[in-house]
Design an enzyme around this catalytic site. Structure first.
Site, short mmCIF file in Angstrom:
data_model
loop_
_atom_site.label_atom_id
_atom_site.label_comp_id
_atom_site.label_asym_id
_atom_site.label_seq_id
_atom_site.Cartn_x
_atom_site.Cartn_y
_atom_site.Cartn_z
N GLY A 18 8.10 33.32 42.96
CA GLY A 18 8.52 32.32 43.88
C GLY A 18 7.24 31.53 44.42
O GLY A 18 7.51 30.67 45.47
N ASP A 19 6.17 31.64 43.91
CA ASP A 19 4.73 31.08 44.20
C ASP A 19 3.86 31.03 43.22
O ASP A 19 4.27 31.24 41.89
CB ASP A 19 4.24 31.85 45.48
CG ASP A 19 3.49 30.86 46.49
OD1 ASP A 19 2.87 30.07 46.07
OD2 ASP A 19 3.71 30.79 47.63
N ASP A 20 2.62 30.47 43.44
CA ASP A 20 1.93 30.34 42.42
C ASP A 20 1.61 31.48 41.41
O ASP A 20 1.60 32.57 41.78
CB ASP A 20 0.13 30.18 42.98
CG ASP A 20 0.20 28.90 43.71
OD1 ASP A 20 1.13 27.80 43.67
OD2 ASP A 20 -0.87 28.77 44.52
#
Length: 443
Positions: free
Chosen positions: A249-251
């Protein structure tokens, strides 16, 4: 024909499996930490571990680690986790140990968070990353360790992060969420052949570490799970991340080195980071530097990266107040499919820990080389926004092609406060980058 993310992943597994003969010819950085054979082997079941998914095994894991720590067998000890679901609270590792997860083994975090240990904030952050004060200890934690391996037969470490994500969404958190695996002030660490899923926060976080290898791992979290970064090398050196798949859900990978005045004071850069043969998907960035870069980031190489359904393919991000020197960052042989933005290098990203930061502490960004990038279904080719009193210099783009949606305008670039060169870039980036031969860019 373009591969779907699933087919690309299957191809990745077939081609980069450790058992494949082709691995013998692949360039690798994983030899920075030689693997050791542990002659002393114990099982979590020797300490009363029960893999029924209901029994709490905290006592078994902590007693097993205590045994390894205090008996100190020559060459260290392997802790075997057999097939089954072993529910547990968080626990610490110790030096000279291997945590081995068999095929079908799951170490699962309890969702009872009231007894989760609190630890002090990292000195380069000055507070918890999300909230002032301390922070919850990572699910599997190590501090001041040497010679640790987490590996197996693609067993799973499951953080059951849903309860933490919901607290974040409802704003009922009291402290910063725990990561899945964190090593602090440690060295000679290998993490391989394990599936990491549903981390409450960042997945794998080596901070103030050196000689770290993360290879043949799978990291999974829902696209809407907040801050579930894949691997975040933080004020660490000699880090190798290779041959892995991440969908978070992120980098996917974010290189960091401390936050504003606290990171400046701590003064420990991240350096000599290699990322190679990574495939993944995220609503944020594939390869990121920042935004917490106050200790500096230098000598990063990311190559042979395949990204699907991305927010941003490549993102270098910092902000006024960060300070820090970002230099010698090279990204090469990157494929991006279906992304909001292909490349973003920006000096206005990220908040501040408190009101004590110095807005005149301007980061210096120079020597950014991005080459051999191919992107399809990319809405915006790139954005390069330097800082007015600290423009980004020696930004070098070559052999880059971005293609937009069929029937829509071609993707474009936006630039300010930057200098460097561009060579064989389509669409053409911006007037601030002169059209010169690649050798003219000093890095």
């Amino acid at each position: 024909m373009l591969l779907s993310p699933f087919l690309a992943f299957v191809t990745f597994l077939l081609f980069f499996s450790p058992s494949s003969s082709v691995t013998a010819t692949l360039k690798t950085c994983s030899d920075i930490v030689p693997l050791k054979n542990r002659n002393d082997k114990i099982s979590i079941t020797d300490f009363g571990g029960v893999g029924d998914g209901r029994t709490l095994n905290t006592k078994a894991f902590r007693e097993a680690v205590f045994r390894i720590q205090h008996l100190r067998r020559p060459g260290g000890t392997l802790l075997y986790v057999p097939p089954g679901v072993f529910l547990t609270e968080s626990f610490n590792l110790t030096s000279h140990m291997t945590l081995f997860l068999a095929a079908g083994a799951v170490i699962k975090a309890t969702q009872e968070v009231k007894n989760w240990p609190l630890i002090v904030p990292l000195p380069s952050y000055g507070r918890g990353r999300e909230l002032p004060g301390g922070r919850y200890m990572s699910f599997i934690h190590g501090d001041g360790l040497t010679d640790v391996v987490i590996t197996g037969e693609n067993g799973t470490i499951d953080g059951q992060g849903g309860v933490w994500w919901n607290m974040w969404r409802k704003r009922t958190l009291k402290y910063t969420r725990p990561g899945l695996v964190e090593f602090v002030n440690s060295q000679d660490i290998v993490i391989s052949n394990v599936i990491f899923k549903n981390s409450p926060f960042w997945n794998i976080h080596p901070v103030y570490c050196r000689n770290i290898v993360v290879r043949y791992v799978t990291i999974l979290a829902p696209r809407d799970s907040p801050n579930t970064d894949g691997v975040d090398p933080d004020s660490s050196s000699n880090v190798c991340i290779e041959d892995s798949f991440m969908s978070t859900g992120d980098d996917l990978v974010a290189v960091k080195s401390g936050w504003d005045e606290y990171g400046i004071a701590y003064g420990r850069p991240s350096s000599s980071i290699t990322i190679r043969r990574l495939t993944g998907s995220s609503p944020f960035a594939g390869i990121a530097v920042g935004s917490e870069t106050s200790g500096g980031v230098e000598n990063v190489l990311a190559e042979h990266i395949n990204l699907f359904n991305m927010g941003v393919g490549i993102h270098i991000k910092t902000n006024a107040g960060r300070g820090g020197l970002i230099k010698n960052i090279t990204l090469a042989h990157v494929y991006v499919e279906n992304a909001r933005q292909g490349i973003k290098i920006a000096g206005d990203v990220g908040g501040h820990p408190d009101d004590k930061f110095n807005p005149k502490a301007l980061p210096v960004v120079k020597g950014i080389t991005i080459k051999n990038v191919w992107g399809v279904t990319v809405s915006e080719a790139g954005l390069i926004n330097g800082i007015r009193n600290s423009p980004f210099t020696d930004v070098c783009l070559s052999n880059i092609n971005f293609h937009g949606m069929k029937g829509l305008s071609p993707p474009s670039w936006k630039c300010s406060d930057v200098s460097g060169f561009a060579h064989q870039v389509s669409p053409w980036p911006c007037s601030q980058l002169s059209n010169q031969e690649p050798g003219s860019c000093a890095i």
